[in-house]
Design an enzyme around this catalytic site. Structure first.
Site, PDB file in Angstrom:
ATOM      1  CD  GLU A  98     -39.390 -15.449  39.749  1.00 25.46           C
ATOM      2  OE1 GLU A  98     -40.323 -15.323  38.829  1.00 25.46           O
ATOM      3  OE2 GLU A  98     -38.418 -16.085  39.729  1.00 25.46           O
ATOM      4  CG  ASN A 113     -37.268 -17.935  46.220  1.00 26.25           C
ATOM      5  OD1 ASN A 113     -35.941 -17.783  46.772  1.00 26.25           O
ATOM      6  ND2 ASN A 113     -37.352 -18.580  45.073  1.00 26.25           N
ATOM      7  CG  HIS A 160     -31.271 -17.874  38.701  1.00 23.98           C
ATOM      8  ND1 HIS A 160     -31.203 -19.328  38.559  1.00 23.98           N
ATOM      9  CD2 HIS A 160     -32.645 -17.680  39.112  1.00 23.98           C
ATOM     10  CE1 HIS A 160     -32.273 -19.995  38.950  1.00 23.98           C
ATOM     11  NE2 HIS A 160     -33.078 -19.269  39.327  1.00 23.98           N
ATOM     12  CD  GLU A 183     -35.320 -20.636  41.990  1.00 29.52           C
ATOM     13  OE1 GLU A 183     -35.259 -20.161  40.896  1.00 29.52           O
ATOM     14  OE2 GLU A 183     -36.368 -20.309  42.640  1.00 29.52           O
ATOM     15  CG  ASP A 240     -28.506 -20.852  37.480  1.00 27.44           C
ATOM     16  OD1 ASP A 240     -28.541 -19.854  37.920  1.00 27.44           O
ATOM     17  OD2 ASP A 240     -29.527 -21.410  36.923  1.00 27.44           O
TER      18      ASP A 240
HETATM   19  C1  XIL Z   1     -37.810 -23.020  36.234  1.00 26.89           C
HETATM   20  C2  XIL Z   1     -37.567 -24.366  35.669  1.00 26.89           C
HETATM   21  O1  XIL Z   1     -36.351 -24.634  36.240  1.00 26.89           O
HETATM   22  C3  XIL Z   1     -37.856 -24.808  34.273  1.00 26.89           C
HETATM   23  O2  XIL Z   1     -37.850 -26.204  34.407  1.00 26.89           O
HETATM   24  C4  XIL Z   1     -39.227 -24.217  33.997  1.00 26.89           C
HETATM   25  O3  XIL Z   1     -39.506 -24.488  32.816  1.00 26.89           O
HETATM   26  C5  XIL Z   1     -39.512 -22.968  34.203  1.00 26.89           C
HETATM   27  O4  XIL Z   1     -39.208 -22.560  35.735  1.00 26.89           O
HETATM   28  N1  XIL Z   1     -37.220 -18.871  39.085  1.00 26.89           N
HETATM   29  C6  XIL Z   1     -37.829 -19.940  39.736  1.00 26.89           C
HETATM   30  C7  XIL Z   1     -38.086 -21.179  39.115  1.00 26.89           C
HETATM   31  O5  XIL Z   1     -38.507 -19.604  41.073  1.00 26.89           O
HETATM   32  O6  XIL Z   1     -39.255 -21.999  39.545  1.00 26.89           O
HETATM   33  C8  XIL Z   1     -37.708 -21.367  37.703  1.00 26.89           C
HETATM   34  O7  XIL Z   1     -37.556 -22.702  37.678  1.00 26.89           O
HETATM   35  C9  XIL Z   1     -36.579 -20.504  37.612  1.00 26.89           C
HETATM   36  C10 XIL Z   1     -36.507 -18.948  37.788  1.00 26.89           C
END
Ligand code: XIL
Length: 455
Positions: free
Chosen positions: A157, A199, A235, A264, A266
């Protein structure tokens, strides 16, 4: 009754003969789990895992049945692994790695350098001190997990949201624009075998932010900065919806010469809309040959960091949702609820079901090796099982590939030519037990005849 049976037998015999005649396996079966189905396509299917949930039997039952790649949800982040400067803490991340090793799963490491979830001491640092702390952190953490990580999110990020296409402001960014390439060079030196990824989120379609990342990757490739892959968090929600250029975006990155991974996933839609979006994302990955796998960000809806959105594949009780079925169907290239067609993929030229071959008829001490090959047009994944006769503390499998076959990546093994040996954590195998390693390659694996010698 008799006449009916005879007729069925004739029809079956005819089908088998036809399948054999056109070179397809008559025993083709669509895989019934996400991991096995993805493996049939030379890919992995993973999930984020929280260490404290591994003792929940429903959770770990689904994990070990369905998933063959694990990303620690928080346990490898900077605040978890270096809570005080120079003092490293690996307990919960090590526990996840141990679980993965015990269940034949691979690991994605997440994340070495990120503006968020930094320990307090790093948040308060700047300039050269912070740059040095970052380098020291990467050297130690990637070094600790050397040989155990399939791919690292080296930098997470680092780009700004919105239309600028530029970098996000952060303490790391203020150490100088070259912080990202320094992070990648440091990670390469610490663990040369891990794929190194950039990422990010909101980079899932073609937009200003993803184009900013694209230009950085292009620049890194042109200057030889070590980068192997780009992760797309994906996401997906109404504010950040799935767009029709999802696959084209993956493809343009792949065309730069990097792997792409969905890291990641969802999807905060409901019902059939959610199911169909999961299928779209899955098909997009399958359609891009350098898309090596998909990871969902949690197992059950109740495990999600955005649990009120119910964005995952299993409901709170661990039941499969419609999104699960649509994802599995997409991985299998069609429906899995009815008997599978003779071939599950138009590009597949040989049997999609694993074929095993016995080995080591005469030689070797203490172990035998068998191979299971998934071959498709132009590529393959081989899984090798090492079974101990008597208890062994190390092993070497002799395995030659036919000419034209090239190994592009391997796991749970070190290779020297045709000799494939254990790594630190899988050399000890008790009598009668087994361990597995694997590799992926291009070309044709052919019939493999492994030998095994234990020590
Ligand atoms: C999130 C986790 O799922 C949570 O448990 C934590 O509190 C915060 O981080 N992008 C990412 C992940 O790269 O590491 C994040 O994970 C979600 C967004």
């Amino acid at each position: 009754m008799r006449r009916t049976r005879t007729r069925i037998a004739v029809v079956l015999a005819g089908t088998a003969a036809l399948a054999t005649a056109i070179g397809l396996a008559s025993t083709a079966q669509a895989a019934t789990t996400l991991g096995a189905s993805a493996a049939d396509k030379g890919r992995y299917f993973g999930t984020a895992v929280a260490n404290y949930k591994l003792s929940d039997a429903t959770y770990s039952g689904i994990l070990d049945r369905e998933f063959n790649m694990i990303t620690p949800e928080n346990e490898m982040k900077w605040d978890a692994t270096e809570p005080n400067q120079g003092q490293f803490s690996y307990g919960s991340a090590d526990a996840i790695v141990a679980h993965a090793n015990a269940h034949g799963q691979r690991m994605r490491g997440h994340a070495l350098a990120w503006y968020s979830q930094q320990p307090g001491w790093a948040q308060n640092m700047s300039g050269t001190a912070l740059r040095n702390a970052m380098v020291n952190h990467i050297t130690n953490v990637a070094g600790h997990y050397k040989g155990k990580i399939y791919a690292w999110d080296v930098v997470n990020e680092a780009f700004a949201d919105g239309g600028s296409g530029g970098r996000r402001d952060s303490n790391l960014q203020r150490t100088g624009n070259d912080w990202i390439e320094v992070a990648f060079q440091t990670a390469r030196a610490a663990d040369p075998g891990a794929k190194l990824c950039y990422n990010d989120y909101n980079t899932d379609g073609i937009n200003a932010k993803s184009t900013g990342v694209y230009n950085m990757v292009k620049d890194f490739k042109s200057r030889g900065v070590p980068i192997d892959c780009v992760g797309f968090q994906s996401h997906i929600n109404s504010g950040s919806p799935l767009t029709s250029d999802y696959q084209a975006n993956l493809q343009r990155f792949a065309d730069l010469g990097v792997d792409v991974q969905i890291t990641e996933l969802d999807i905060a839609y409901s019902g059939t809309q959610q199911a169909s979006a999961y299928a779209t994302v899955t098909k997009a990955c399958l359609a891009v040959s350098r898309c090596t796998g998909i990871t969902v960000w949690g197992i059950r809806d109740s495990d999600s960091w955005r649990s009120s959105d119910n964005p995952l594949l299993f409901d709170g009780n661990g039941n499969k949702k419609a999104a699960y079925t649509s994802t599995l169907d997409a991985l299998n290239g069609g429906s899995t609820s009815s008997p599978p067609p003779v071939s599950t993929s138009p590009s597949r030229s040989t049997s999609p079901s694993p074929s095993t071959s016995p080995s080591n008829p005469g030689g070797g001490q203490g172990c035998t090796a068998t191979t299971s090959v998934n071959q498709w047009q132009g590529g393959f994944v081989v899984t090798v099982r090492v079974t101990a006769g008597s208890t062994i503390n190390g092993w070497t499998v002799g395995l030659a590939l036919p000419s034209g076959a090239t190994v592009t990546n391997s796991w749970n093994v070190t290779r020297s030519g045709n000799n494939w040996s254990n790594v630190s954590y899988n050399g000890h195998v008790n009598a009668g037990q087994y361990t597995e390693f694997g590799f992926q390659g291009t070309g044709t694996a052919g019939t493999l005849t492994p030998t095994c010698s234990g020590s």
